[in-house]
Scaffold this motif. Structure first.
Motif, PDB file in Angstrom:
ATOM      1  N   ASN A  20       0.808  -1.217   0.000  1.00  2.36           N
ATOM      2  CA  ASN A  20       0.000   0.000   0.000  1.00  2.36           C
ATOM      3  C   ASN A  20       0.849   1.279   0.000  1.00  2.36           C
ATOM      4  N   LEU A  21       2.141   1.162  -0.306  1.00  2.00           N
ATOM      5  CA  LEU A  21       2.964   2.363  -0.484  1.00  2.00           C
ATOM      6  C   LEU A  21       4.183   2.015  -1.335  1.00  2.00           C
ATOM      7  N   MET A  22       4.816   3.054  -1.823  1.00  7.44           N
ATOM      8  CA  MET A  22       6.059   2.877  -2.560  1.00  7.44           C
ATOM      9  C   MET A  22       7.206   3.195  -1.590  1.00  7.44           C
ATOM     10  N   GLN A  23       8.315   2.520  -1.816  1.00  7.67           N
ATOM     11  CA  GLN A  23       9.450   2.819  -0.953  1.00  7.67           C
ATOM     12  C   GLN A  23      10.738   2.569  -1.727  1.00  7.67           C
ATOM     13  N   ARG A  24      11.734   3.361  -1.365  1.00  7.42           N
ATOM     14  CA  ARG A  24      13.029   3.154  -2.004  1.00  7.42           C
ATOM     15  C   ARG A  24      13.657   1.861  -1.500  1.00  7.42           C
ATOM     16  N   PHE A  25      14.238   1.079  -2.396  1.00 14.17           N
ATOM     17  CA  PHE A  25      14.981  -0.120  -1.977  1.00 14.17           C
ATOM     18  C   PHE A  25      16.374   0.383  -1.624  1.00 14.17           C
ATOM     19  N   GLY A  26      16.652   0.478  -0.317  1.00 17.76           N
ATOM     20  CA  GLY A  26      17.910   1.078   0.152  1.00 17.76           C
ATOM     21  C   GLY A  26      17.639   2.411   0.787  1.00 17.76           C
ATOM     22  N   VAL A  27      16.855   2.402   1.845  1.00 19.11           N
ATOM     23  CA  VAL A  27      16.497   3.663   2.488  1.00 19.11           C
ATOM     24  C   VAL A  27      17.680   4.224   3.261  1.00 19.11           C
ATOM     25  N   LEU A  28      18.262   3.366   4.071  1.00 15.79           N
ATOM     26  CA  LEU A  28      19.344   3.848   4.926  1.00 15.79           C
ATOM     27  C   LEU A  28      20.722   3.490   4.373  1.00 15.79           C
ATOM     28  N   LEU A  81      23.894   7.415  14.583  1.00 18.79           N
ATOM     29  CA  LEU A  81      24.075   8.607  13.756  1.00 18.79           C
ATOM     30  C   LEU A  81      23.195   8.559  12.503  1.00 18.79           C
ATOM     31  N   LEU A  82      23.148   7.350  11.897  1.00 17.81           N
ATOM     32  CA  LEU A  82      22.321   7.158  10.691  1.00 17.81           C
ATOM     33  C   LEU A  82      20.862   7.534  10.971  1.00 17.81           C
ATOM     34  N   HIS A  83      20.373   7.051  12.108  1.00 18.95           N
ATOM     35  CA  HIS A  83      18.971   7.306  12.425  1.00 18.95           C
ATOM     36  C   HIS A  83      18.740   8.748  12.838  1.00 18.95           C
ATOM     37  N   ALA A  84      19.773   9.327  13.504  1.00 18.99           N
ATOM     38  CA  ALA A  84      19.643  10.738  13.888  1.00 18.99           C
ATOM     39  C   ALA A  84      19.532  11.612  12.641  1.00 18.99           C
ATOM     40  N   VAL A  85      20.416  11.342  11.684  1.00 18.30           N
ATOM     41  CA  VAL A  85      20.384  12.110  10.434  1.00 18.30           C
ATOM     42  C   VAL A  85      19.032  11.890   9.728  1.00 18.30           C
ATOM     43  N   THR A  86      18.641  10.609   9.658  1.00 17.36           N
ATOM     44  CA  THR A  86      17.356  10.271   9.036  1.00 17.36           C
ATOM     45  C   THR A  86      16.227  11.042   9.706  1.00 17.36           C
ATOM     46  N   LEU A  87      16.242  11.038  11.032  1.00 10.58           N
ATOM     47  CA  LEU A  87      15.191  11.714  11.783  1.00 10.58           C
ATOM     48  C   LEU A  87      15.115  13.192  11.416  1.00 10.58           C
ATOM     49  N   ILE A  88      16.298  13.843  11.426  1.00  8.09           N
ATOM     50  CA  ILE A  88      16.303  15.278  11.124  1.00  8.09           C
ATOM     51  C   ILE A  88      15.773  15.529   9.717  1.00  8.09           C
ATOM     52  N   GLU A  89      16.360  14.771   8.779  1.00  8.70           N
ATOM     53  CA  GLU A  89      15.959  14.978   7.384  1.00  8.70           C
ATOM     54  C   GLU A  89      14.466  14.685   7.170  1.00  8.70           C
ATOM     55  N   ARG A  90      14.064  13.516   7.650  1.00  5.70           N
ATOM     56  CA  ARG A  90      12.690  13.077   7.359  1.00  5.70           C
ATOM     57  C   ARG A  90      11.646  13.897   8.108  1.00  5.70           C
ATOM     58  N   THR A  91      12.032  14.346   9.334  1.00  4.63           N
ATOM     59  CA  THR A  91      11.079  15.180  10.065  1.00  4.63           C
ATOM     60  C   THR A  91      10.723  16.398   9.229  1.00  4.63           C
TER      61      THR A  91
END
Lengths: 329, 548
Positions: free
Chosen positions: A230-238, B201-211
């Protein structure tokens, strides 16, 4: 006599103005009954369908009929055999004498719960999706014209006319197949029974696996009735999944549809319903082991490395999503 | 039944045609309830679903709802709704329809943009939610490990990062962003490259960006013009429907009036037809009764004629019986006693027979004249006649039959030469004179006057007898008609009929003046003093019938 006829005409005209002359609605409802929210991010598959039985029956016969393929050698079941989870189990399907498909064949089961069809989310309805299997030279290599001609010359013509006033048409043909596909759902999985309140439906390990599934964050994308879809997502988010390999065209995902840079490697989140039976995994079918697939997802989507123990439990949980396809076989 | 074109019927046909045209027009432009229901429902549901979508976005952002099924359904529903809204019902006015279509096009473009933002929102929000859930746990774990390892400085950096991220999530201001970025830089600068530090750090950056990304997307979704466009479309459609409804109701009124007019014209036509039929019937009836009357008249006349003939035969027979009886009895007596009777007595009976035969001949003559005249065969053959001598002889003949009357004749010294049919003249003179004698039983003078008036010889015979009543004068010249005052005076009722016919045959005329009990004067005019040719011209009909 002439003047009397005119009266009749004008009077009948007045009467006709009140007559309802629009054709009866013969279209089946476009969706299966809505899933019930039970307070979890995953919803059980409904056990009842509101579909027109005649249309479903017609679709069932078409689904299994080689008349749809140019060489009369391929049916929908060729790539979507039910005994195998609704897909052929190949990394990428290849039909005799035809080129190999660019992506893994997804299961036909529960496809109606996916908000878009195909890995790159190109289609928004099962009716439209039919274009690819029917006309792709890699699959049935046929045309609607040809199929409709064959159908009109066969006993199907009467079956179509029994359902639709206009008989065999492209639209009705699409609706017949799509309606049948909407009936292909796998309710009553052990997990669904657990969701419905049967605490004994899944084991402790499996339950722990569900908790891990949630705490690791898999549930962020794999949620809803189809546990995904039910959504699109990038393969390789992090982390970049495609780093260090030459990406194929199919790897581009949604970009192929939108041509927007930001849509590169964006795919429709796969449904995890019956996932234990629908390997190999990912758009290119490059991973055969479910544990391996889970680990890859955790690493590239969630930025986590899973322990063997946690992986095992999550896989155990995923196996409880295998539903009851018996009614479909 | 044959239908003619009357103005009424023409009006009626025109009205009917106009009703049909109106009806066809109505079929095309009247509100189709089904289409209206569908479209109206869609415009309303677009408004409702748009609001629902916004609400679901908020719920997802705040993690109140943890799956996207509902959001996805709403989005699909809106996509389908907008697709249907592209085609407004055909019954709308063109101007309304195009405005609505323009609004729908604008709406769908806005929705596509919004829908794209929703898609991105789902992806970004999923990632954000995952990091938001995992980052605090991972950071706490990292801090605990650093504390356990005695790395107080490192632990403090992690604490600062935790706090900075939390306040950034809560407030999302620029200051918080800067602080969070500084905390990340500080942790990175600490040189810890362990797996768990990297993940934090990865999640912190993600959090800032995605927020920030999710916030932007949320704003753009909530600020999308779809909401106001949907409301505009809904209102605009309602207005258009009102216009259509108004127009339809006016047309319905017009159609009702037309229908009534048709009914009225039809009724009038029927009434007119009935009336005409009735008139025709009446005329036919009148003609029929006229024909019947004529027939009856003919029949009556026929009967009259037949009666007349019957009467004629009866009377004739009767008139013949009397002299025949006389003749018979005298002959029988002569047969039986003739030889023994003295000559004087025998002669008396011969005289009787002669007289009776004379009477019969007269009767027969009269009957023949009348018969010939009725058959149009009474001929007039004028020839030269010595009128004075003829008059004298006639008067003498009559005078010899009576002792009581004095017949006085008065005529000019000389008369021009005349052309007269002697036989007809005999009928006229003899009858008039003998009548004058017969109907003046008391006697007295009888004046016979002859004079010349132009081409006519005028004869008048005047007696001092019983006269003729006015009633009888009208039927004076009919056969067998006799005056009601004749009493026992014998007569056949044929004399004047013969006179009249003879005068007519001669192209003359006859008049009578009379007073009952005082006498009667007959005046006859005969055109006898003309050339034979001129005389013929004066009475052409008679001449023709003679030639025939």
């Amino acid at each position: 006599m002439g003047s009397r006829l005119l009266v009749a005409l004008s009077l009948s005209g007045l009467a006709l103005g009140c007559v309802d002359d629009s054709p009866a609605e013969l279209d089946p409802p476009r969706r299966a009954a809505e899933a019930r929210d039970v307070g979890e991010a995953i919803l059980p598959i409904p056990t009842e369908l509101e579909l027109d039985r005649r249309t479903v029956d017609l679709g069932r016969r078409l689904f299994a009929d080689p008349i749809l393929s140019k060489g009369r050698d391929t049916t929908c079941l060729t790539c979507h055999p039910f005994a195998n989870g609704g897909a052929d189990g190949a990394a990428r399907s290849q039909l005799p004498g035809r080129e190999m498909l660019a992506v893994n064949t997804p299961t036909v089961f529960n496809s109606s719960f996916n908000y878009r069809l195909h890995w790159n989310g190109r289609f928004t309805s099962l009716e439209d999706q039919l274009d690819v299997p029917l006309t792709s030279p890699k699959v049935m290599a046929s045309t609607y014209e040809e199929v409709l001609r064959r159908l009109r010359d066969s006993s199907y013509a009467a079956d179509f006319s029994a359902i639709w006033r206009d008989g065999v048409t492209e639209r009705n043909f699409r609706v017949a197949i799509a309606t049948y596909e909407r009936s292909l759902i796998t309710p009553r999985s052990r997990f669904d029974r657990f969701l419905e309140g049967d605490a004994t439906a899944i084991s402790q390990t499996e339950r722990e696996g569900f908790e891990l599934f949630k705490s690791y964050g898999c549930i962020s994308c794999h949620q809803g009735v189809n546990v995904g879809g039910n959504l699109m997502q990038r393969f390789g988010v992090l982390r970049d999944y495609f780093a260090g390999r030459a990406p194929s065209e199919a790897d581009l995902g949604l970009y192929l549809v939108t041509k927007r840079e930001e849509d590169k490697h964006v795919f429709r989140v796969a449904s995890l319903r019956n996932v234990a039976r629908t390997g190999p995994y990912f758009h290119d079918g490059s991973v055969t082991s479910l544990s391996e697939a889970v680990k890859i997802m955790a690493e590239f989507q969630l930025g986590r490395r899973l322990s063997e123990e946690h992986t095992k439990r999550i896989v155990a949980f995923l196996e409880t999503l295998t539903g009851d396809a018996e009614g479909l076989l | 039944v044959r239908f003619g074109i009357t103005p009424l019927r023409a009006a009626w046909v025109v009205a009917s045609l106009s009703l049909v045209v109106q009806w066809i027009h109505a079929m095309q432009t009247d509100i189709d309830a089904r289409a209206h229901d569908r479209y109206g429902r869609d415009t309303r549901s677009a408004v409702a679903a748009d609001a629902r979508l916004n609400q679901q976005i908020m719920q997802s952002r705040q993690a109140l709802v943890t799956h996207y099924d509902a959001l996805t359904h709403t989005s699909s529903e809106l996509r389908e709704t907008y697709a249907r809204l592209q085609a407004p019902p055909t019954f709308l006015e063109d101007v309304d329809s195009s405005e609505i279509r323009a609004l729908a096009t604008e709406s769908v473009a806005a929705f596509n943009e919004k829908s794209l933002a929703v898609e991105h929102f789902k992806s970004e929000n999923a990632i954000l939610r995952n990091s938001a859930r995992f980052f605090p746990l991972a950071a706490e774990e990292l801090r605990a490990r650093k504390l356990a390892a005695g790395d107080l400085e490192g632990a403090e950096l992690v604490t600062q990062l935790l706090l900075a991220i939390r306040s950034h999530i809560d407030l999302a201001g620029l200051a918080e962003l800067e602080r969070a970025e500084l905390a990340i830089e500080a942790l990175e600068a600490s040189g810890d490259t362990s797996e768990d530090t990297t993940v934090v750090l990865l999640h912190a950056v993600t959090l800032i960006e995605r927020t920030e990304r999710v916030l932007d997307l949320t704003r753009s979704i909530l600020a999308s013009p779809t909401t106001s466009l949907a409301e505009q479309l809904d209102a605009r459609y309602e207005r258009a429907v009102d216009v259509t409804r108004d127009r339809a109701s006016k047309r319905r009124t017009l159609m009702a009036i037309t229908a009534l007019a048709i009914a009225a014209l039809l009724a009038a036509d029927v009434v007119q037809r009935f009336r005409r039929d009735a008139r025709r019937e009446r005329e036919t009836a009148e003609k029929l009764s006229a024909a019947n009357a004529a027939l009856l008249r003919d029949k009556l006349r026929e009967k009259e004629l037949s009666d007349l003939k019957g009467r004629f035969v009866t009377m004739t027979s009767h008139e013949f019986r009397t002299p025949l009886s006389v003749i018979l009895s005298s002959i029988e007596l002569l047969e039986a006693y003739g030889e023994r009777w003295p000559p004087a007595k025998r002669s008396d009976h011969y005289v009787r027979v002669k007289t009776a035969v004379g009477t019969m001949r007269e009767l027969l003559d009269a009957v023949l004249v009348i018969g010939r005249s009725d058959a149009g065969r009474l001929e007039c053959k004028p020839g030269p006649l010595d009128i004075p001598r003829f008059v004298r002889e006639s008067v003498d003949a009559v005078a010899s039959t009576t002792m009581k009357h004095e017949l006085r004749v008065k005529m000019p010294e000389s008369l021009p030469p005349a052309q007269i049919d002697e036989k007809l003249a005999v009928h006229v003179f003899t009858n008039l004179l003998s009548n004058a004698v017969k109907y003046s039983p008391a006697g007295g003078p009888i004046d016979v006057v002859l004079r010349v008036a132009g081409p006519d010889l005028v004869l008048s015979v005047r007696d001092r007898g019983i006269g003729i009543s006015a009633t009888d004068r009208a039927r004076l010249f009919e056969s067998f008609h006799r005056g009601n005052n004749v009493g026992t005076i014998p007569g056949t009722g044929l004399g004047l009929a013969v006179v009249k016919r003879a005068v007519d045959a001669h192209g003359g005329s006859i008049d009578v003046t009379s007073a009952e009990g005082e006498g009667t004067t007959f005046t006859v005019r005969l055109p006898v003093f003309v050339e034979a040719g001129a005389q013929r011209a004066a009475a052409p009909e008679r001449a023709d019938s003679r030639d025939a």
